[in-house]
Design a protein around this motif. Sequence first.
Motif, PDB file in Angstrom:
ATOM      1  N   CYS A 108       0.856  -1.182   0.000  1.00 32.41           N
ATOM      2  CA  CYS A 108       0.000   0.000   0.000  1.00 32.41           C
ATOM      3  C   CYS A 108       0.896   1.237   0.000  1.00 32.41           C
ATOM      4  CB  CYS A 108      -0.896   0.001   1.227  1.00 32.41           C
ATOM      5  SG  CYS A 108      -1.870   1.498   1.348  1.00 32.41           S
ATOM      6  N   CYS A 111       0.088   3.438   3.435  1.00 32.98           N
ATOM      7  CA  CYS A 111       0.457   3.063   4.805  1.00 32.98           C
ATOM      8  C   CYS A 111       1.564   2.018   4.849  1.00 32.98           C
ATOM      9  CB  CYS A 111      -0.773   2.581   5.564  1.00 32.98           C
ATOM     10  SG  CYS A 111      -1.394   1.006   4.986  1.00 32.98           S
ATOM     11  N   CYS A 114      -6.717  -1.874   0.700  1.00 34.06           N
ATOM     12  CA  CYS A 114      -5.769  -2.088   1.790  1.00 34.06           C
ATOM     13  C   CYS A 114      -6.541  -2.430   3.064  1.00 34.06           C
ATOM     14  CB  CYS A 114      -4.927  -0.836   2.000  1.00 34.06           C
ATOM     15  SG  CYS A 114      -3.843  -0.938   3.428  1.00 34.06           S
ATOM     16  N   CYS A 170      -5.624   0.782   5.732  1.00 33.20           N
ATOM     17  CA  CYS A 170      -6.052   2.174   5.561  1.00 33.20           C
ATOM     18  C   CYS A 170      -7.211   2.317   4.583  1.00 33.20           C
ATOM     19  CB  CYS A 170      -4.878   3.039   5.111  1.00 33.20           C
ATOM     20  SG  CYS A 170      -4.408   2.819   3.391  1.00 33.20           S
TER      21      CYS A 170
HETATM   22 ZN    ZN Z   1      -2.887   1.114   3.267  1.00 37.72          ZN
END
Ligand code: ZN
Length: 417
Positions: free
Chosen positions: A9, A12, A29, A32
């Motif tokens: 991701c 994050c 994700c 997040c």
């Molecule tokens: Zn993420």
Amino acid sequence: MLAGPLLVCRHCDTIHAAAAVEPGGMACCSRCGYVLFRRSRYSLDFWRAMAAAALVVFAIANLFPMATLSLLGKTVDVTFVGALWLSWHQGHYLLSVMTGLAGFWFPLLQLCFLFWALGCIRSGRLPADFSYALRIYSKAAPWSMVPVLMLGIIVAIVKFSDLASLEPGPGIWAFAVLTFMLTAFSRLDSQRLWRLAEDAGLVPVARDTGGVPIERLAACEVCGYLQECTVEASCQRCGNDIHKRKPGMETRVWAFMLAAAVVYVPANVLPMMEIRSALGSSQHTILGGVMELWRLGSWDLALIVFIASVVVPITKLIALAVLMSMREWRGELVQRQRTRLYELVEFIGQWSMLDVFVVILMAAMANFPGVSQILPGPAAASFGMVVVLTMLAALSYDPRAGWDQGRPAAAGKIGNG
Ligand SMILES: [Zn+2]
Ligand SMILES: [Zn+2]
């Protein structure tokens, strides 16, 4: 140890093992909520045919007039390229270069690279410069602004309909079609193209972490390949510079924001354009232009220009200041909200370019020297610089930094949505 191709991701830094996603579906994700990728319903051949069609539409949009104007027996055909040429000739070099790159060169580059890259993947052989081309493609993508230009054309035509008679030409319809096509292509970013090459078995795939601890892994921003990187390295797959975290974020973001805030003052105080007619000349600022649209009865367009030119730049600056100064606040919910805020900043990024496009289009439309003429004012280039500087600030910000002191970026399974 993880199985299956690995996805990271970019918001994050969580590492995911890719699960099968059905066509038309997307993977988000687990930490997040950012969309990691969407699987297209359409084949490679379909996208390649679309890219070829888009190049034809691009040619029509730029070669044929978007409008024909007549005033006192004189007619003028307006094209976007003609508008760029005129503003260059009038000595507005910076304005001409900025709008030319955003409305002509970057979209053209994007379409050519896309058509070529899809052809390479389709043929089953990647040339040596494939990775180099995709690096350029990924850097150019945020600066390609045809949808903003299209809205600019509409605003300019509505504003102009008050001054002279105007006939829409084939160019404007082609720009409308191109807007839809380029919006669809925005999903085919460089990481997606690399993923297509992975699916075709043409490039190496990161299937496991090779025993390297998670904190020493980083993904390439251009190709998404996960590899060992402690601070910075060169991508093993595409050669792009990869960083564990974007370097010098603190200094760069604040510097670009400060510069944008400084340039924002002349952009609003100085005239955006000057209208000359037989009766004399008048100068209009951004807010003056909004009030002018309101007076013409186009309250909807007045609102759009107000939001794009006044609300968006201020929102971007405030949002970035919040993102930068509140990184100490922890907690899953706060961190998720910060991610949403950054997505908003990225999404609204280019829309403030609207009034800059409107100005150069109107200058090309009202080009009847001695009778009626519109000239770009000094605020136009300043305003373009505000857009460029705020976009550079947003690109220098690293959303991963906001997650660093939360729970470690453990490997998870991607959600199907
Ligand atoms: Zn993420
Ligand atoms: Zn790479």
